[in-house]
Design a protein around this motif. Structure first.
Motif, PDB file in Angstrom:
ATOM      1  N   SER A   1       0.798  -1.220   0.000  1.00  0.00           N
ATOM      2  CA  SER A   1       0.000   0.000   0.000  1.00  0.00           C
ATOM      3  C   SER A   1       0.835   1.276   0.000  1.00  0.00           C
ATOM      4  O   SER A   1       0.289   2.363  -0.138  1.00  0.00           O
TER       5      SER A   1
ATOM      6  N   LYS B   1      -1.978   6.424   5.539  1.00  0.00           N
ATOM      7  CA  LYS B   1      -2.512   5.344   4.721  1.00  0.00           C
ATOM      8  C   LYS B   1      -3.428   6.003   3.694  1.00  0.00           C
ATOM      9  O   LYS B   1      -4.389   6.698   4.056  1.00  0.00           O
ATOM     10  N   PHE B   2      -3.145   5.778   2.407  1.00  0.00           N
ATOM     11  CA  PHE B   2      -3.761   6.562   1.344  1.00  0.00           C
ATOM     12  C   PHE B   2      -4.964   5.869   0.719  1.00  0.00           C
ATOM     13  O   PHE B   2      -4.914   4.681   0.394  1.00  0.00           O
ATOM     14  N   ARG B   3      -6.002   6.631   0.500  1.00  0.00           N
ATOM     15  CA  ARG B   3      -7.217   6.098  -0.123  1.00  0.00           C
ATOM     16  C   ARG B   3      -6.974   5.712  -1.575  1.00  0.00           C
ATOM     17  O   ARG B   3      -7.703   4.908  -2.148  1.00  0.00           O
ATOM     18  N   GLY B   4      -5.929   6.283  -2.181  1.00  0.00           N
ATOM     19  CA  GLY B   4      -5.616   5.977  -3.575  1.00  0.00           C
ATOM     20  C   GLY B   4      -4.761   4.749  -3.758  1.00  0.00           C
ATOM     21  O   GLY B   4      -4.412   4.396  -4.889  1.00  0.00           O
ATOM     22  N   ALA B   5      -4.387   4.082  -2.675  1.00  0.00           N
ATOM     23  CA  ALA B   5      -3.594   2.858  -2.771  1.00  0.00           C
ATOM     24  C   ALA B   5      -4.457   1.721  -3.311  1.00  0.00           C
ATOM     25  O   ALA B   5      -5.682   1.829  -3.387  1.00  0.00           O
TER      26      ALA B   5
ATOM     27  N   PRO C   1     -10.448   2.653  -0.257  1.00  0.00           N
ATOM     28  CA  PRO C   1     -11.013   3.118   1.014  1.00  0.00           C
ATOM     29  C   PRO C   1     -11.367   2.004   1.989  1.00  0.00           C
ATOM     30  O   PRO C   1     -11.424   2.239   3.196  1.00  0.00           O
TER      31      PRO C   1
ATOM     32  N   LEU D   1       0.435   8.230  -6.425  1.00  0.00           N
ATOM     33  CA  LEU D   1      -0.365   7.869  -5.266  1.00  0.00           C
ATOM     34  C   LEU D   1      -0.977   9.103  -4.620  1.00  0.00           C
ATOM     35  O   LEU D   1      -2.168   9.116  -4.262  1.00  0.00           O
TER      36      LEU D   1
ATOM     37  N   ASN E   1      -3.820  10.598  -6.571  1.00  0.00           N
ATOM     38  CA  ASN E   1      -5.058   9.821  -6.471  1.00  0.00           C
ATOM     39  C   ASN E   1      -5.659   9.815  -5.073  1.00  0.00           C
ATOM     40  O   ASN E   1      -6.662   9.122  -4.840  1.00  0.00           O
ATOM     41  N   SER E   2      -5.045  10.560  -4.154  1.00  0.00           N
ATOM     42  CA  SER E   2      -5.461  10.489  -2.754  1.00  0.00           C
ATOM     43  C   SER E   2      -5.858  11.844  -2.182  1.00  0.00           C
ATOM     44  O   SER E   2      -5.795  12.050  -0.969  1.00  0.00           O
TER      45      SER E   2
ATOM     46  N   ASN F   1      -7.767  11.043   4.067  1.00  0.00           N
ATOM     47  CA  ASN F   1      -6.989   9.829   4.186  1.00  0.00           C
ATOM     48  C   ASN F   1      -6.865   9.490   5.669  1.00  0.00           C
ATOM     49  O   ASN F   1      -7.390  10.199   6.518  1.00  0.00           O
TER      50      ASN F   1
ATOM     51  N   TRP G   1     -15.836   7.278   2.914  1.00  0.00           N
ATOM     52  CA  TRP G   1     -15.169   5.982   2.759  1.00  0.00           C
ATOM     53  C   TRP G   1     -16.199   4.862   2.709  1.00  0.00           C
ATOM     54  O   TRP G   1     -16.031   3.885   1.994  1.00  0.00           O
TER      55      TRP G   1
END
Length: 253
Positions: free
Chosen positions: A19, A35-39, A43, A87, A90-91, A95, A216
């Protein structure tokens, strides 16, 4: 909701797992593991982090404080790594941030023996939330000020990746027990079960679920956050009512 802060500087990536979390500084002068939502896990990994982290905290297990971390992708412009730049692009928005514990050591079962009662409580908790990411290869435990801290719960709550089959997973046995890093110490699972299971009430789950940001919860599967919270609460309530189904053999009271 969780406390909200804004990231002001991206410090460095943490190249562990898939991630690609990163260390960031925020406007409250704090430092966080983001911790990224775009990983890749999206979400849902952040939802699992909040539900599991805040539930563990209420069961008196140590988890670094969590925050909602607002990120403007512009903070990644100076980052030379193209993967990190993408990343961050996209985030944008909300987050997850986990308080960075300076000087914390990775858990070593040889160097850091664990009290059997604590080990049993952690194993019970991981069995409940289906956390298979606490193995001897990757303990996701830190030792800070001589205390054990639980981190990285994004791979837990496996049922929410397939809601049509979630009901069947209520009774699913825990598949991470044999590989669990604390299993050799956990000789009090029955006692842990008798203490912890009654504490996981619908009211407690409602309190924990209220901390998850709406956006999320509605990123997939559900039209409204209330519908999502009800689905999580129903599943987790049903699972804790049937601990004999999933607790490692010999563990249920």
């Amino acid at each position: 909701m969780l406390r909200q802060v804004t990231a002001i500087r991206y410090v460095t990536p943490l190249r562990e797992g898939g991630s690609l979390p990163g260390v960031v500084e925020a406007d409250d002068l704090g430092t966080y593991v983001a911790k990224f939502r775009g990983a890749g896990q999206g979400p849902k990994a952040l939802v699992a982090e909040v539900i599991c982290g805040e539930l563990a905290r209420r069961l008196e297990l140590r988890v670094p404080p969590l925050v909602v971390l607002d990120i403007d992708p512009v903070i990644g412009r100076a980052e030379p790594d193209q993967e990190v730049q993408e990343l961050l692009r996209n985030s944008g928005g909300a987050n997850l941030g986990m308080d960075f514990l300076p000087g914390a050591l990775g858990f070593d079962p040889v160097a850091h023996p664990v009290d059997p009662e604590l080990a049993s409580r952690v194993l019970w908790f991981d069995a409940y939330v289906e956390n298979v990411d606490r193995s001897w290869r990757n303990p996701n435990l830190l030792v800070w000020h001589r205390e054990l801290w639980l981190i990285d719960h994004g791979a837990s709550l496996y049922f929410h990746h397939n809601w049509p089959r979630a009901e069947a997973a209520v009774h699913r046995a825990y598949r991470g027990a044999e590989d669990h890093v604390l299993a050799p110490y956990a000789d009090g699972l029955a006692e842990a079960d008798a203490d912890l299971a009654p504490r996981v009430t619908p009211d407690l789950l409602t309190e924990v679920l209220a901390l998850v940001p709406d956006e999320w919860l509605t990123a997939a599967d559900f039209e409204t956050a209330d519908e999502a919270r009800a689905a999580y609460r129903n599943h987790l309530s049903a699972r804790v009512a049937n601990t004999a189904d999933w607790l490692p053999q010999g563990g249920a009271a």
